[in-house]
Design a protein around this motif. Structure first.
Motif, PDB file in Angstrom:
ATOM      1  N   ALA A   1      33.654  16.947  45.225  1.00  0.00           N
ATOM      2  CA  ALA A   1      34.500  16.562  44.089  1.00  0.00           C
ATOM      3  C   ALA A   1      35.285  15.338  44.526  1.00  0.00           C
ATOM      4  CB  ALA A   1      35.439  17.693  43.693  1.00  0.00           C
TER       5      ALA A   1
ATOM      6  N   ASN B   1      38.110  23.335  32.538  1.00  0.00           N
ATOM      7  CA  ASN B   1      38.828  22.973  31.315  1.00  0.00           C
ATOM      8  C   ASN B   1      39.579  21.664  31.481  1.00  0.00           C
ATOM      9  OD1 ASN B   1      40.578  24.768  33.020  1.00  0.00           O
ATOM     10  ND2 ASN B   1      42.108  24.044  31.573  1.00  0.00           N
TER      11      ASN B   1
ATOM     12  N   ARG C   1      40.278  20.713  35.403  1.00  0.00           N
ATOM     13  CA  ARG C   1      40.139  21.702  36.474  1.00  0.00           C
ATOM     14  C   ARG C   1      38.668  21.798  36.796  1.00  0.00           C
ATOM     15  NH1 ARG C   1      42.649  26.517  37.518  1.00  0.00           N
ATOM     16  NH2 ARG C   1      40.783  27.557  36.765  1.00  0.00           N
ATOM     17  N   VAL C   2      38.323  21.545  38.040  1.00  0.00           N
ATOM     18  CA  VAL C   2      36.914  21.485  38.419  1.00  0.00           C
ATOM     19  C   VAL C   2      36.618  22.545  39.471  1.00  0.00           C
ATOM     20  CG1 VAL C   2      35.128  20.033  39.472  1.00  0.00           C
ATOM     21  CG2 VAL C   2      36.787  19.023  37.883  1.00  0.00           C
ATOM     22  N   SER C   3      35.588  23.346  39.221  1.00  0.00           N
ATOM     23  CA  SER C   3      35.201  24.364  40.197  1.00  0.00           C
ATOM     24  C   SER C   3      33.887  23.957  40.859  1.00  0.00           C
ATOM     25  CB  SER C   3      35.029  25.715  39.510  1.00  0.00           C
ATOM     26  OG  SER C   3      33.952  25.638  38.588  1.00  0.00           O
ATOM     27  N   PHE C   4      33.596  24.581  41.975  1.00  0.00           N
ATOM     28  CA  PHE C   4      32.373  24.290  42.717  1.00  0.00           C
ATOM     29  C   PHE C   4      31.343  25.398  42.511  1.00  0.00           C
ATOM     30  CE2 PHE C   4      35.458  22.049  45.565  1.00  0.00           C
ATOM     31  CZ  PHE C   4      34.874  20.800  45.533  1.00  0.00           C
ATOM     32  N   ALA C   5      30.063  25.015  42.602  1.00  0.00           N
ATOM     33  CA  ALA C   5      29.003  26.024  42.677  1.00  0.00           C
ATOM     34  C   ALA C   5      29.105  26.696  44.046  1.00  0.00           C
ATOM     35  CB  ALA C   5      27.644  25.347  42.536  1.00  0.00           C
TER      36      ALA C   5
ATOM     37  N   ARG D   1      26.546  21.006  40.825  1.00  0.00           N
ATOM     38  CA  ARG D   1      27.356  21.452  41.965  1.00  0.00           C
ATOM     39  C   ARG D   1      28.832  21.562  41.656  1.00  0.00           C
ATOM     40  NH1 ARG D   1      24.090  18.251  46.708  1.00  0.00           N
ATOM     41  NH2 ARG D   1      22.634  19.947  47.009  1.00  0.00           N
TER      42      ARG D   1
ATOM     43  N   ARG E   1      38.409  30.833  46.260  1.00  0.00           N
ATOM     44  CA  ARG E   1      37.597  29.878  45.522  1.00  0.00           C
ATOM     45  C   ARG E   1      38.354  28.561  45.498  1.00  0.00           C
ATOM     46  NH1 ARG E   1      34.951  29.845  40.121  1.00  0.00           N
ATOM     47  NH2 ARG E   1      37.052  29.813  39.293  1.00  0.00           N
TER      48      ARG E   1
ATOM     49  N   ARG F   1      31.712  21.867  38.243  1.00  0.00           N
ATOM     50  CA  ARG F   1      31.760  22.199  36.821  1.00  0.00           C
ATOM     51  C   ARG F   1      33.186  22.029  36.313  1.00  0.00           C
ATOM     52  NH1 ARG F   1      28.495  27.018  35.946  1.00  0.00           N
ATOM     53  NH2 ARG F   1      27.159  25.782  34.617  1.00  0.00           N
TER      54      ARG F   1
END
Ligand SMILES: Cc1cc2nc3c(=O)[nH]c(=O)nc-3n(C[C@H](O)[C@H](O)[C@H](O)COP(=O)(O)OP(=O)(O)OC[C@H]3O[C@@H](n4cnc5c(N)ncnc54)[C@H](O)[C@@H]3O)c2cc1C
Ligand SMILES: Nc1ncnc2c1ncn2[C@@H]1O[C@H](COP(=O)(O)O)[C@@H](O)[C@H]1O
Lengths: 328, 257
Positions: free
Chosen positions: A120, B223, A147-151, B218, A132, B220
């Protein structure tokens, strides 16, 4: 949670003997995350003649991994990539932090891709939620946050925006570990040739007490005269955001921001400037910041002390008049 | 010299009001105007300049919906020779890595000496797609490039560091350069050229055609939300007369005038 010990690795960025400020922001954030994870932060120093760099960062990390080699004399993204992918594969840290700088932008994307791990970029926040990793980014020129999450992955990489995280003095006693450089000479497909210094201009805006800075809101080159008049009335100098230089309307030495100059005047007026972070980096420490912008949501109003939400072409001539009146 | 230029159509957001849509993950696009991403426009110009000097071809590639063909056509009008649009339908959500993967699959079968991208898309702001694409294709790269001089099999480029400092590099071709704004003066297309470009073919490829049904996602976006209001400026109220008067007084009280 992945990553052997869940360690946090941070890249110490330095060039020509100077450690980049971002390095200490990364180390501070790294210590904070390591504490939350009950783990350790490791500083990565690559280069040639870096004794002083290592000395300076020793107290900032639990461990310093020190890679020395003539081939690493200048930070070259392709050379750094070879060394770092080697080290990261071997040590397998949970998280690697790199600055979102000219070096980081060149290095992190191919490095993460070669390691097959999620990246990111340009993050302004990192949160751990139940182990996480969530990052905060600012798409749309800072008009929104994401707000960005990872796989799922065994390891992650994040580049951090400069100035978004505090930089505090560490009080650790990092153990310095020498690592032989896996790179004998600079890759022949990308060779460093030379540095080219910024051209010196007619005025040095970094010395000015009053700066009138103009942005794309000025629309036409001809309109610059209006701002010159305002600058004259205040005894200030004209500066600008990057697009004005890109258009060739003002010279590069007038540009304020990450790829221009950093200024700290008594008064900084941002006129028709939206307030992209690359601009704000260069002026946020001015004593008094005034923004004139017709968009009430322009990010510049978050750093300004005073704001006028209006058309600059209406305000600037009147403002000049009022200033001359008060000066008497 | 065969050059591939990756261009993205992006919404103009500097002056617009940006609202989050009902999914919470994207913005409402109806009332926005779109154009070629700023640094991509400089990359396109650089490609055309290099072609004018050395011959060869310029191929445009854009991953996006049918609407981005307007952007592509403008590039053809300015002097690009051919264009590919990779339809984003069916891919679902994309991030920087996934976009690079799609571009890699599209470009790997083309013949090229040089790939140019912009250094950053102003919508997502990843600054990631160009150098990731170079890695996936196994070619060298440099980002924030402000000068390109081609020699035989080599390029001498200048790239921007911080504070106005530049570094010069020598890079073997084929290579990928992510172009920074200001490198040249992008041209405008003539009306005749625009009309001519309207008839040119744009090759449309889908996931199957490039052999990539499912790009690797990889990261996402969970929001989007408005940035927290920190220390906001004190907004001076009233018309130009009042706000100017008040500001002049503030300057006086601070000893600036
Ligand atoms: C690696 C990198 C380095 C960069 N370095 C720098 C740097 O050093 N310095 C820098 O400045 N930028 C830099 N940039 C560019 C930066 O991202 C922004 O694109 C740039 O700062 C935007 O300039 P701007 O605010 O003038 O233009 P815009 O973002 O287009 O904003 C124009 C503003 O003018 C307002 N406006 C329009 N008309 C009027 C009117 N009539 N009256 C009042 N207001 C009006 C609009 O509401 C808008 O807010 C860099 C980018 C990258 C990728
Ligand atoms: N959808 C896309 N289609 C074509 N090129 C793209 C696309 N997205 C990004 N790019 C290219 O990659 C550059 C950097 O984008 P980003 O990494 O998203 O900031 C852009 O300036 C474009 O040249």
């Amino acid at each position: 949670m992945g990553g052997e010990m869940g360690k946090i690795f941070t890249l110490v960025e330095h060039r020509r003997g100077q450690i980049h400020d971002i390095s200490f922001e990364l180390l501070t954030k790294g210590r904070d995350l390591a504490a939350q994870l009950n783990s350790e932060v490791v500083a990565l120093v690559l280069g040639h003649g870096t004794e002083e760099v290592v000395e300076r960062v020793k107290g900032e990390a639990h461990q310093v991994l020190w890679v020395k080699g003539e081939s690493l004399k200048e930070p070259n993204a392709e050379a750094y990539q070879i060394v770092l992918s080697h080290i990261l594969k071997e040590y397998n840290p949970f998280l690697t932090l790199i600055g979102h700088t000219a070096l980081g932008m060149d290095l992190a994307p191919p490095l993460a891709a070669s390691l097959d791990i999620p990246l990111a970029t340009d993050c302004v926040g990192i949160e751990l939620e139940d182990k996480r990793v969530i990052t905060i980014r600012q798409p749309y020129n800072g008009k929104l946050n994401a707000r960005v999450s990872f796989a799922d992955a065994p390891a992650f990489m994040i580049t951090l925006r400069q100035g978004s995280f505090p930089s505090e003095e560490g009080n650790l006693t990092g153990k310095v570990v020498d690592i032989p450089s896996p790179l004998e000479k600079e890759p022949d497909y990308r060779r460093f040739v030379e540095y080219i210094e910024a051209a010196v201009g007619e005025v040095d805006i970094t010395q000015a007490d009053v700066i009138i800075a103009v942005g794309r809101g000025i629309k036409e080159k001809e309109n610059l005269a209006l701002l010159e008049d305002l600058a004259d009335s205040l005894g200030g100098v004209l500066a600008c955001s990057r697009p004005i230089v890109d258009e060739g309307w003002l010279s590069k030495d007038r540009q304020v921001g990450s790829s221009g100059k950093t200024v700290k005047p008594k008064l900084y007026m941002a006129i028709g400037i939206s307030g992209a972070f690359q601009h704000i980096t260069g002026m946020k420490n001015a004593d008094t910041i005034v923004a004139i912008n017709k968009d009430p949501n322009a990010p510049i109003f978050n750093v300004a002390h005073y704001g006028i939400v209006d058309d600059l072409f209406k305000v600037v001539p009147v403002l000049k008049k009022k200033i001359l009146e008060l000066k008497g | 010299m065969d050059i591939v230029v990756c261009i993205k159509r992006v919404p103009e957001t500097a002056e617009a009001e940006i609202k989050v849509d009902s999914s919470g993950k994207d913005i409402l696009k109806e009332r926005l105007t779109f154009d070629i991403n700023e640094s991509d426009n400089y990359a396109l110009e650089e490609a055309i300049l290099l072609k004018e000097k050395r011959g060869g071809t310029v191929t445009l590639i854009s991953v996006g919906p049918p609407e981005c063909e307007d952007t592509i056509r403008m590039g053809l009008a300015k002097g690009a020779d051919q264009a590919i649009r990779v339809s984003n339908e069916g891919f679902g959500e994309l991030d920087g890595f996934a976009t690079a993967e799609i571009l890699k699959n599209t470009i790997q079968d083309l013949s090229y000496d040089l790939i140019l991208t912009g250094c950053m898309a102003t919508d997502d702001g990843y600054s990631q797609v160009g150098p990731t694409l170079a890695e996936l294709l196994g070619i060298p790269h440099a980002v924030l490039v402000t000068k390109v001089d081609l020699q035989d099999g080599n390029a001498r480029v200048e790239r921007e560091l911080e504070g106005g400092l530049l570094e010069a590099l020598e890079i073997k071709l084929p290579a990928l350069f992510a172009i920074q704004t200001g490198i040249n003066e992008p041209r405008y297309a003539s009306l005749i050229a625009i009309r001519r470009a309207a008839a040119k073919e744009i090759k449309v490829l889908n996931a199957q055609a490039i052999g990539l049904e499912r790009p690797t996602l990889r990261t996402r976006v969970e929001n989007l939300f408005p940035p927290p209001v920190g220390k906001r400026a004190e907004i001076l109220k009233g018309g130009a007369e009042e706000t100017s008067k008040r500001l002049a007084q503030i300057y006086k009280s601070k000893g600036i005038i």
